[in-house]
Every structure is written in C-alpha cells, then in structure tokens.
Scaffold this active site. Structure first.
Site, PDB file in Angstrom:
ATOM      1  N   ASN A 271      51.899  47.033  43.052  1.00  0.00           N
ATOM      2  CA  ASN A 271      52.095  46.627  44.429  1.00  0.00           C
ATOM      3  C   ASN A 271      53.723  47.123  44.976  1.00  0.00           C
ATOM      4  O   ASN A 271      54.460  46.754  44.264  1.00  0.00           O
ATOM      5  CB  ASN A 271      52.071  45.191  44.461  1.00  0.00           C
ATOM      6  CG  ASN A 271      50.883  44.474  44.334  1.00  0.00           C
ATOM      7  OD1 ASN A 271      49.857  44.860  44.896  1.00  0.00           O
ATOM      8  ND2 ASN A 271      50.890  43.363  43.639  1.00  0.00           N
TER       9      ASN A 271
ATOM     10  N   GLU B 178      43.905  43.528  47.459  1.00  0.00           N
ATOM     11  CA  GLU B 178      45.078  42.535  47.850  1.00  0.00           C
ATOM     12  C   GLU B 178      46.080  42.979  48.662  1.00  0.00           C
ATOM     13  O   GLU B 178      47.153  42.657  48.590  1.00  0.00           O
ATOM     14  CB  GLU B 178      45.552  42.146  46.288  1.00  0.00           C
ATOM     15  CG  GLU B 178      44.614  41.819  45.439  1.00  0.00           C
ATOM     16  CD  GLU B 178      45.134  41.017  44.048  1.00  0.00           C
ATOM     17  OE1 GLU B 178      46.055  41.592  43.733  1.00  0.00           O
ATOM     18  OE2 GLU B 178      44.327  40.203  43.525  1.00  0.00           O
TER      19      GLU B 178
ATOM     20  N   ARG C 163      32.587  38.526  43.706  1.00  0.00           N
ATOM     21  CA  ARG C 163      33.795  39.074  43.522  1.00  0.00           C
ATOM     22  C   ARG C 163      33.614  40.064  42.249  1.00  0.00           C
ATOM     23  O   ARG C 163      34.091  41.323  42.124  1.00  0.00           O
ATOM     24  CB  ARG C 163      35.014  38.591  43.295  1.00  0.00           C
ATOM     25  CG  ARG C 163      36.223  39.287  42.602  1.00  0.00           C
ATOM     26  CD  ARG C 163      37.503  38.333  42.664  1.00  0.00           C
ATOM     27  NE  ARG C 163      38.273  38.816  41.980  1.00  0.00           N
ATOM     28  CZ  ARG C 163      39.772  38.370  41.945  1.00  0.00           C
ATOM     29  NH1 ARG C 163      40.050  37.364  42.255  1.00  0.00           N
ATOM     30  NH2 ARG C 163      40.482  38.779  40.893  1.00  0.00           N
TER      31      ARG C 163
ATOM     32  N   ASP D  31      39.447  39.145  36.435  1.00  0.00           N
ATOM     33  CA  ASP D  31      41.018  39.486  36.463  1.00  0.00           C
ATOM     34  C   ASP D  31      41.678  38.868  35.433  1.00  0.00           C
ATOM     35  O   ASP D  31      42.312  37.871  35.479  1.00  0.00           O
ATOM     36  CB  ASP D  31      41.752  38.735  38.003  1.00  0.00           C
ATOM     37  CG  ASP D  31      43.133  39.409  38.202  1.00  0.00           C
ATOM     38  OD1 ASP D  31      43.566  40.219  37.350  1.00  0.00           O
ATOM     39  OD2 ASP D  31      43.858  38.744  38.782  1.00  0.00           O
TER      40      ASP D  31
ATOM     41  N   GLU E 150      49.601  36.263  32.157  1.00  0.00           N
ATOM     42  CA  GLU E 150      49.431  35.641  33.217  1.00  0.00           C
ATOM     43  C   GLU E 150      48.223  34.535  33.479  1.00  0.00           C
ATOM     44  O   GLU E 150      48.870  33.296  33.827  1.00  0.00           O
ATOM     45  CB  GLU E 150      48.931  36.674  34.477  1.00  0.00           C
ATOM     46  CG  GLU E 150      48.734  35.830  35.883  1.00  0.00           C
ATOM     47  CD  GLU E 150      48.061  36.845  36.903  1.00  0.00           C
ATOM     48  OE1 GLU E 150      48.218  38.182  36.518  1.00  0.00           O
ATOM     49  OE2 GLU E 150      47.687  36.519  38.095  1.00  0.00           O
TER      50      GLU E 150
HETATM   51  C1  GCV Z   1      49.935  43.339  40.651  1.00  0.00           C
HETATM   52  C2  GCV Z   1      46.230  39.731  39.923  1.00  0.00           C
HETATM   53  C3  GCV Z   1      47.639  39.394  39.802  1.00  0.00           C
HETATM   54  C4  GCV Z   1      48.551  40.364  40.711  1.00  0.00           C
HETATM   55  C5  GCV Z   1      48.362  41.670  40.380  1.00  0.00           C
HETATM   56  C6  GCV Z   1      46.833  42.158  40.645  1.00  0.00           C
HETATM   57  C7  GCV Z   1      46.549  43.548  40.160  1.00  0.00           C
HETATM   58  O1  GCV Z   1      45.779  39.494  41.417  1.00  0.00           O
HETATM   59  O2  GCV Z   1      47.520  37.906  40.116  1.00  0.00           O
HETATM   60  O3  GCV Z   1      49.731  39.833  40.495  1.00  0.00           O
HETATM   61  O4  GCV Z   1      48.975  42.464  41.276  1.00  0.00           O
HETATM   62  O5  GCV Z   1      46.066  41.092  39.721  1.00  0.00           O
HETATM   63  O6  GCV Z   1      46.236  43.759  39.075  1.00  0.00           O
HETATM   64  O7  GCV Z   1      46.800  44.406  41.104  1.00  0.00           O
END
Ligand code: GCV
Length: 645
Positions: free
Chosen positions: A178, A262, A312, A341, A369
C-alpha cells in the site's frame, strides 16, 4: 548492543583446543569477501583466544568457486583440522560459510559435510513498512528501513542483511505494497543515493532490492492526467522514468505491485486488465534486467452479505486464470497461500496449478496478523511446509505447490525492537521461513530443532521451546476458529474474538452461522468455488463426505449435528477444540515457566508477558466462540463443561 543478533548471537565454544586458524580465499568477488569477514567475526567470538594466521594452523579453511549445479549452491566439508567451502559463485561461498558456521555452532569442530542448492530461485521478504516509519500489520516496533520519510542505512541494516543471507533469503522489498505517505516518491531522484547504498550493502549478501510502486505514479509523480496502461504517453513516461531510475540506481531488482485491490489504483480504472497493467511496467524495466512482481490479491471489497453467490475466494482465480500466457517473461504473479487472506487455515489457492504459462510465486505471512500478532506463540513452519507439499493435481507427478512456483515470499515480521520480532519466539518463523524457502524438503522438526539449538544453550530450553513451537499452530487453530472457518476476529485490527464481527460487512468474509447450520457452501450448489480446483481435488472438496474435516466449514454449510470423519459432531468438535486448545496454551505457559534461570532474563520475561496475554485472549476465544455456538445451536456440551449462558 541495541538489538539482538538472533541466531547469529555467538556464545563462546567451551573446551575447544583450536588456537590458530588460517583462511584462504583467492576469490575476490564481494560476497566471498563478506564470507571471509563472517568467518573471522564469528570464529573470533566463538573462540575468543584464537588468532588468525597465514600458513599452517590448527584449522585451515579454504574457500573457492567451482562449477556447481547453481551459482547459489555450495558444498562444505570439515574434519576438525581442515575445512573446505566451495560455492557455485561468491554467493554460494557465503551460503556455504553460513552452513559451516551453523554446523560448528550446532556440533562443534568435528566431522561435518553439507551440500546445499536452492529449491526455489527467488526467496524474498516483503516489508509492509511505510516511509513515515510505521508498519502496516507490524507487531515488533517501528520500521528500521524508514523514519520520517528518510531511508535508513545503519548497523541494524547490516545485521539484517547478514541474518537474511545466513538463511538463504535473496530478495527484499522494503516498503509497503500500500504505497502511502509519499512512498510513491521512492522512485524519484530524492532517493537515488540511498537506494544505491542499500543495493550495494544488500549485494554483498546476495540480496536483491525491490521497491513497491504506485500504479498511478504517472499521475502522482509525473503529473500527467492518466495512468492508463495502453496510453502512449503513460508508456513513455514509465519507460523514460525507469531508464533514469535504473541508470542511477544500478542493480535494483524491480517492482512489487498491488493494483486494483483494497482501494489501490490499477488498470481496471481504464477498462484494462491485469496483464495490460503488469506488462506496462515489465516492458519499461526489462532492458535493465528488472522484474515485476504483480500481486494476485484482487477482490471486490464492496460485497453485499445478502448475496450468497459472490465469493471472495473465487476472485483472484477469475481475474487471473484467463490471463495465463499473456504476461511478459519478467512478470511474476505473487499469489497468497490461500484464496482469502492468511487465515489460520485455508485451502491452497486454486491458482497454483492453474497457470502453467505464467511465472508464479507464493506469498506467505510471517507477521502474525491473524495468528496472534506475536502475542500468541504460533509457529508457522509446519503449515508452510505442508502448503509447499500440497498437490495441485495439475499433472500426474511433480505437481506440488513447491514444484510449480519459481519463488516464495513472506510478509516480514520484523521491526526495530530489541529482538526484531516482538516475541522472541517469533524469530523462529523468520529463521524457518528462510531455511524452508532455500530447501523446501527440510522438515519443520529439523528447522525448529536447529533454531532452538542456535538460540538457547540450555538443553531443557531447547526441548521445551521445540515442543511449544511445534504444537503452537495446532493449539492456536483449536482455540480460535477450527474446521476452516475464518474471520471470527475483531474487525480492522484482527485481534481477539468477534464471531459476527465480519458477518454483515462488505469484505466478503462470512461464516453464515445460524441456529440450523454453520459454514459457507462453496460446492456446486453454493458459490461453485470447489470446482476451481483440478480434478480429483475439485470432487474431494465438493462433497461433504470427502472434504477433509479441517476444511469442512470452509467448503460446506452443515448442521451442528453433522458427523465429521473423526466421529464427532461439528458442535462437539467446536467445544472440544476450544477446551483442548486453551489447555494446550496453559501447558505451553507452564512449560515456559520451567525455564526461569536457564535462559537469559530478558527472553524469559518476554515469554512470560506474552503467555499471560495469550492465556487471557485464548480464554476469551474459547468462551466467546463456545457460547456463540451454544446459543445458536441450543446443543449442550456432551461432557457437561461450563459454557457461559
Ligand atoms: C498491506 C490484508 C491486510 C492488509 C494488507 C492486505 C494485502 O487485507 O489486512 O493490511 O495490506 O492484506 O495483503 O495487501
């Protein structure tokens, strides 16, 4: 020292008679020089009395380059008085030296032999570090690559490069996919000098530097009106910009890109597809040997929970499968291990084994995470190993994930805290990822035993931590979300239980639990996701009778009294798993306590604090999830344990 040396932290070897060492290396490539430095540095710490001499010595070590299967391959032999390290290149020598030093630390100066050759050419760590110093999904302090918009290069960076090389990692993307807070400017003059220095430093350790770029850089950096990949002005902008970038920042490995995902910009905004997007960048950097690592994590994050057909899990497959064969040769598609994810349990992503004409690499997540955020011990190596071994059924043989990929990456779990990974035990994940990426046939048991032996001197500490680590993923899965259900965590930060936290939201992450049944129907009568696999996997997953228990609720929606292959009903499995998982966590915490006085105080306290929190949170998971399903199903625990009203 403001930070730990992790598994490179040397303890003096006791009772060794070696007083003189000679090192002969006629290869003048930079990685061989780094290898000589490693030997001198580590051996003088292992043997504080030793002197380095020319000519005859108690131990003579010879380093050389010879044609081997791969440039990164090595062979090491040692008999206690002489040792030889041969590499297919300078990097091979460096890897061989790390193997020799590992052997010495594990077994002393006796007979030792090892041959190593990478089972995957690209072995990478992806940092989600922002240039303001924060880390997305980071649980180990702040970034050591960035502070207030500046790129940092210091002693920690050197140690990091040594740590990565010591386990065979050869690529690193230093900023968040991101691309935020001004990170789109990383490709501009402001950063040329620093990036070049980092490339030089990494290069000594055989590591290629990658950066994440903003797909809309023609707009955000170039100031033109569009980022349309088929627009000639956009194509010229990338070509010219990359010509400048790669001529100043020599040796840059390439770009890692998150697009149309996203909220990130991407080719969809212009009615183009992901091959158009990836190829645009690939063509711009091909003349400089650069690679584009393009992420397959693309899905609609504005779903309607009332719609039972949109799934998804199908999204990346539907987006990328039709593009097989359309990517430039220097594009690698980076696919997460599972279709959702990084949940604690997911099936293997169906794109593995579905794109024979595309370079694929796997993306794993070390930063925890969804697996306890480095407060819970959760060793991911057994899961990674079984993922790489999983058959994709795209061929009669040699069709496991490990066979079909050309690279493997993981989102890093490091930060600037003393022990790099927040939890001292989480360093085993970093070590293990590198070892497994280099040699996918190493067992999780061997890797963990190595890490424990390199980390703790005390025999009991080695045994206890190995037991904790090897059982930890299973326990975490049991007290959080078993049977392949995911997403019962608290929204946004993803820590702690909230069974309906994601149930009515737009991210497409549901468990569909009601008083009759639980799970998502992804069979032919549901979303059809199971059919995305190659046969016979598609049939195995499609049928409730053949679907493995551990993934049952990922693929099927079943009543609570449905009987698993284990003989238990679903509801009883949920209760049992949560009680047993919690007990297992209690057992780990008790085991840890036995190490008081046997390991260093800091590590011991770090573990105690984390186990206290793990137990608090695991109890929360147990009681909330059990109560949730008890209330919905109305079925009592057949063992009569307390489930809250
Ligand atoms: C870097 C998930 C995480 C996001 C992450 C995304 C991705 O949605 O919560 O923080 O973004 O994966 O892998 O791009």
């Amino acid at each position: 020292m403001e930070f730990s040396q992790l598994w490179l932290g040397i303890k003096p070897l006791k009772g060794c008679s070696i007083k003189t060492i000679s090192i002969v290396c006629k290869e003048h490539v930079e990685q061989a020089c780094a290898a000589v430095w490693e030997l001198r540095n580590e051996l003088s710490e292992l043997l504080p009395e030793v002197s380095f001499v020319r000519g005859s010595a108690d131990l003579s070590i010879k380093l050389s380059i010879a044609p081997l299967t791969e440039p990164e391959s090595y062979t090491v032999t040692s008999n206690g008085t002489s040792a030889s390290v041969t590499g297919g290149s300078g990097v091979g020598i460096l890897y061989g030296v790390f193997a020799l030093l590992r052997g010495i630390r594990l077994y002393g100066f006796g007979e030792f032999e090892e041959c190593g050759s990478p089972t995957s050419p690209l072995r990478m760590l992806d940092h989600w570090d922002n240039i303001d110093g924060s880390i997305e999904r980071g649980y180990s302090g702040r970034s050591f690559f960035f502070k207030d918009g500046e790129l940092l290069i210091n002693e920690r960076t050197v140690t990091y490069a040594r740590l990565l090389a010591s386990v065979g990692i050869n690529a690193c993307a230093i900023n968040n996919v991101n691309v935020r807070f001004g990170a789109e400017m990383l490709i501009t003059e402001k950063y040329y000098t620093k990036l070049t220095s980092l490339i030089e430093l990494f290069g000594r350790y055989g590591i290629k530097l990658y950066i994440c770029v903003d797909f809309s850089a023609p707009i955000s950096v170039g100031g033109i009106a569009t980022a349309d990949p088929l627009d000639p002005a956009v194509q010229s902008w990338w070509s010219e910009h990359c010509a400048k970038l790669f001529s100043h920042v020599k040796g840059l490995g390439g770009f890692l890109v998150k697009a149309d995902s996203e909220g990130r910009p991407g080719p969809y905004a212009y009615g183009r597809d992901h091959a158009d997007g990836a190829n645009l960048l690939a063509k711009a950097i091909a003349p400089y040997g650069g690679k584009v690592i393009w992420r397959a994590f693309v899905y609609n994050c504005s779903q309607d929970w009332r719609d039972e057909k949109t799934d998804r899990a199908c999204s990346a497959y539907e987006t990328f499968k039709p593009l097989d064969g359309r990517f430039e040769p220097n594009v690698i598609l980076q696919v997460k291990n599972g279709p959702m994810d990084f949940q604690v349990r997911e099936p293997v992503h169906p794109l593995f084994g579905a794109m024979p004409k595309t370079n694929l690499m796997a993306e794993l997540q070390l930063t925890q995470e969804y697996t306890g955020q480095q407060k819970h011990v959760c060793c991911l190596i057994p899961m990674f190993r079984s993922f790489l071994d999983s058959r994709t059924c795209c061929d009669a043989e040699n069709d496991s994930v490990g066979d079909v990929i050309c690279g493997i990456s993981a989102v890093s779990n490091t930060g600037d805290d003393f022990c790099w990974t927040g939890s001292e035990l989480a360093a085993a994940n970093l070590y293990g990822f590198g070892r497994l990426a280099f040699d996918r046939f190493l067992t999780a048991e061997k890797i963990i035993a190595e890490w424990c032996a390199l980390t703790f001197e005390d025999e009991l500490a080695r045994r206890v931590t190995a037991e904790i680590l090897l059982g930890s993923h299973k326990a975490y899965e049991a007290y959080t979300v078993p049977l392949g259900l995911g997403w019962m965590c608290k929204p946004n930060h993803h820590y702690g239980p909230d069974p309906w936290g994601y149930e009515f939201d737009r991210w497409g992450t549901y468990n569909r639990a009601d008083r009759n049944a639980v799970g998502v129907d992804r069979s032919h009568s549901g979303t059809g996701y199971a059919a995305l696999y190659n046969p016979p996997l598609a049939e195995v997953y499609d049928s409730v009778n053949s679907c493995p228990d551990e993934l049952l609720l990922f693929f099927h929606r079943v009543p609570y009294d449905h009987r698993l292959h284990s003989g238990k009903t679903v509801i009883q499995h949920i209760y049992d798993a949560h009680f047993e998982g919690y007990e297992q966590a209690e057992h780990f915490a008790e085991l840890w306590k036995t190490l008081e006085g046997r390991i260093d105080e800091r590590t011991f306290r770090n573990g105690c604090e984390r186990f206290t929190e793990q137990l608090r949170c695991a109890r929360e998971w147990r009681d909330i999830v059990n109560t949730f399903f008890h209330r919905l199903s109305g079925i009592d625990d057949e063992k009569g344990r307390t489930i809250y009203p």
